[in-house]
Design an enzyme around this catalytic site. Structure first.
Site, short mmCIF file in Angstrom:
data_model
loop_
_atom_site.label_atom_id
_atom_site.label_comp_id
_atom_site.label_asym_id
_atom_site.label_seq_id
_atom_site.Cartn_x
_atom_site.Cartn_y
_atom_site.Cartn_z
N SER A 156 -33.80 45.59 -15.67
CA SER A 156 -33.42 46.99 -15.47
C SER A 156 -33.85 47.80 -16.67
CB SER A 156 -31.89 47.05 -15.32
OG SER A 156 -31.45 48.38 -15.45
N TYR A 171 -23.55 45.26 -18.56
CA TYR A 171 -24.81 45.22 -17.80
C TYR A 171 -26.00 45.32 -18.74
CZ TYR A 171 -28.06 46.31 -13.96
OH TYR A 171 -29.11 46.30 -13.06
P1 NAP Z 1 -27.00 44.63 -4.38
O1 NAP Z 1 -27.34 45.24 -3.08
O2 NAP Z 1 -25.66 44.81 -4.96
O3 NAP Z 1 -27.38 43.09 -4.29
C1 NAP Z 1 -27.03 42.18 -5.27
C2 NAP Z 1 -27.26 40.81 -4.74
O4 NAP Z 1 -26.89 39.85 -5.76
C3 NAP Z 1 -26.37 40.50 -3.51
O5 NAP Z 1 -27.12 39.74 -2.61
C4 NAP Z 1 -25.25 39.68 -4.12
O6 NAP Z 1 -24.63 38.81 -3.21
C5 NAP Z 1 -26.04 38.90 -5.15
N1 NAP Z 1 -25.17 38.20 -6.09
C6 NAP Z 1 -24.26 38.70 -6.93
N2 NAP Z 1 -23.64 37.71 -7.59
C7 NAP Z 1 -24.20 36.55 -7.17
C8 NAP Z 1 -24.00 35.19 -7.47
N3 NAP Z 1 -23.08 34.78 -8.35
N4 NAP Z 1 -24.77 34.26 -6.84
C9 NAP Z 1 -25.70 34.63 -5.94
N5 NAP Z 1 -25.91 35.90 -5.59
C10 NAP Z 1 -25.18 36.85 -6.20
O7 NAP Z 1 -27.96 45.17 -5.52
P2 NAP Z 1 -29.54 45.41 -5.65
O8 NAP Z 1 -29.71 46.81 -6.06
O9 NAP Z 1 -30.27 44.88 -4.47
O10 NAP Z 1 -29.81 44.51 -6.94
C11 NAP Z 1 -30.78 43.48 -7.00
C12 NAP Z 1 -31.21 43.34 -8.46
O11 NAP Z 1 -31.84 44.55 -8.90
C13 NAP Z 1 -30.05 43.09 -9.42
O12 NAP Z 1 -30.42 42.11 -10.38
C14 NAP Z 1 -29.87 44.43 -10.10
O13 NAP Z 1 -29.31 44.31 -11.38
C15 NAP Z 1 -31.29 44.94 -10.13
N6 NAP Z 1 -31.41 46.40 -10.28
C16 NAP Z 1 -31.00 47.23 -9.30
C17 NAP Z 1 -31.15 48.61 -9.47
C18 NAP Z 1 -30.74 49.59 -8.39
O14 NAP Z 1 -30.86 50.82 -8.64
N7 NAP Z 1 -30.31 49.17 -7.23
C19 NAP Z 1 -31.69 49.13 -10.66
C20 NAP Z 1 -32.09 48.24 -11.65
C21 NAP Z 1 -31.96 46.88 -11.43
P3 NAP Z 1 -23.18 39.11 -2.53
O15 NAP Z 1 -23.47 39.87 -1.28
O16 NAP Z 1 -22.61 37.73 -2.30
O17 NAP Z 1 -22.37 39.90 -3.52
#
Ligand code: NAP
Length: 248
Positions: A156, A171
């Site tokens: 990120s 984070y």
């Molecule tokens: P999201 O929709 O909240 O998805 C997060 C995913 O991680 C979900 O599938 C969740 O599963 C899974 N997860 C959380 N804890 C876990 C664990 N202990 N074991 C296995 N899976 C787990 O968020 P997203 O935006 O798609 O995020 C994906 C990645 O992008 C993350 O690393 C996040 O930090 C990064 N990111 C996102 C953004 C943004 O703006 N969205 C920006 C920068 C970086 P559950 O359904 O079981 O909770």
């Protein structure tokens, strides 16, 4: 679904892929002909997400995975080895954002370095750093066997040291530490044609990013796909956003 018994294609593992950016990474990798292991904590959600992609003739298999638990990671690695005998791509996408944005009656918020609880930092490190570390340790032996590997750590901009500011301490710490893993693994794996990079997806419309985020999951996944399919001459030990290198 494709017949996987005469597997020739590359095998990709994506963590946290029942929804959001992870699910989209699965879709795009499978559309490029990879056999993708869609993994997540909730079996029903994972099976439903995999089925949706299978209906589009994409080669996707589901396996349970909780990256907070070493035993779960080992079970996934054993499954991959037994079923496919190889792992070519690992996308460490699973992530949490545990800093709460609301404060207590005195206005103290967990989202300030002045007040953050160690438990909040521990949560972030467990999922966002130790999870990817253990995933790498479990799957890199399978990559070394074929002298081929692509590891993408979904980081990120909030982990970028050159632009480090206050707020979201758990984070931020975890994503900066994830970038450290990228550097260390990339150095240790150079001779095995295993390329390891960090990327920032930008602010993406997901459960974590919220509905006001400007980017779609397709846009958020793009750089991860580009790195996951990089040629042998591709970069390693770098940090990217929108396919462009960014400062650590
Ligand atoms: P999201 O929709 O909240 O998805 C997060 C995913 O991680 C979900 O599938 C969740 O599963 C899974 N997860 C959380 N804890 C876990 C664990 N202990 N074991 C296995 N899976 C787990 O968020 P997203 O935006 O798609 O995020 C994906 C990645 O992008 C993350 O690393 C996040 O930090 C990064 N990111 C996102 C953004 C943004 O703006 N969205 C920006 C920068 C970086 P559950 O359904 O079981 O909770």
């Amino acid at each position: 679904m494709k017949n996987t018994s005469l597997l020739k294609e590359r095998v990709a593992v994506v963590t946290g892929s029942n929804r959001g950016i992870g699910l989209e990474i699965c879709r795009q990798l499978a559309a490029k002909g990879m056999l993708v292991i869609l993994s997540c904590r909730d079996k029903a959600q994972g099976l439903a997400a995999a089925e949706k992609l299978q209906k589009q003739e994409l080669a996707v298999r589901f396996h349970e995975l909780d990256v907070d638990h070493a035993g779960s990671i080992m079970q996934l690695a054993e499954f991959v080895e037994k079923e496919f005998g190889r792992c070519d791509i690992l996308v460490n996408n699973a992530g949490i954002f545990p800093d709460s944005l609301s404060g207590n009656a005195s206005g103290e918020t967990d989202s300030s370095a002045l007040h953050v609880k160690i438990e909040t930092i521990n949560k972030a490190l467990t999922t966002n750093v130790y999870g990817p570390l253990l995933m790498c340790q479990a799957l890199i032996p399978l990559m070394k066997k074929n002298n081929y590997g692509r590891i993408v750590n979904v980081s990120s901009g909030l982990g970028q040291l050159t632009d480090m500011q206050g707020g979201y301490p758990a984070y931020r710490l975890s994503k900066t530490a994830l970038n450290v893993l990228t550097r260390m693994f990339s150095h240790e794996l150079k001779e095995f044609n295993i390329l390891v990079n960090s990327m920032s997806p930008g602010w993406v419309k997901t459960q974590m990013g919220g509905p006001q985020a400007p980017l779609s999951v397709e846009e958020g996944a793009d750089t991860a796909i580009w790195l996951a399919t990089a040629p042998d001459s591709g970069p390693t030990g770098k940090f990217f956003k929108e396919r462009k290198e960014m400062a650590w």
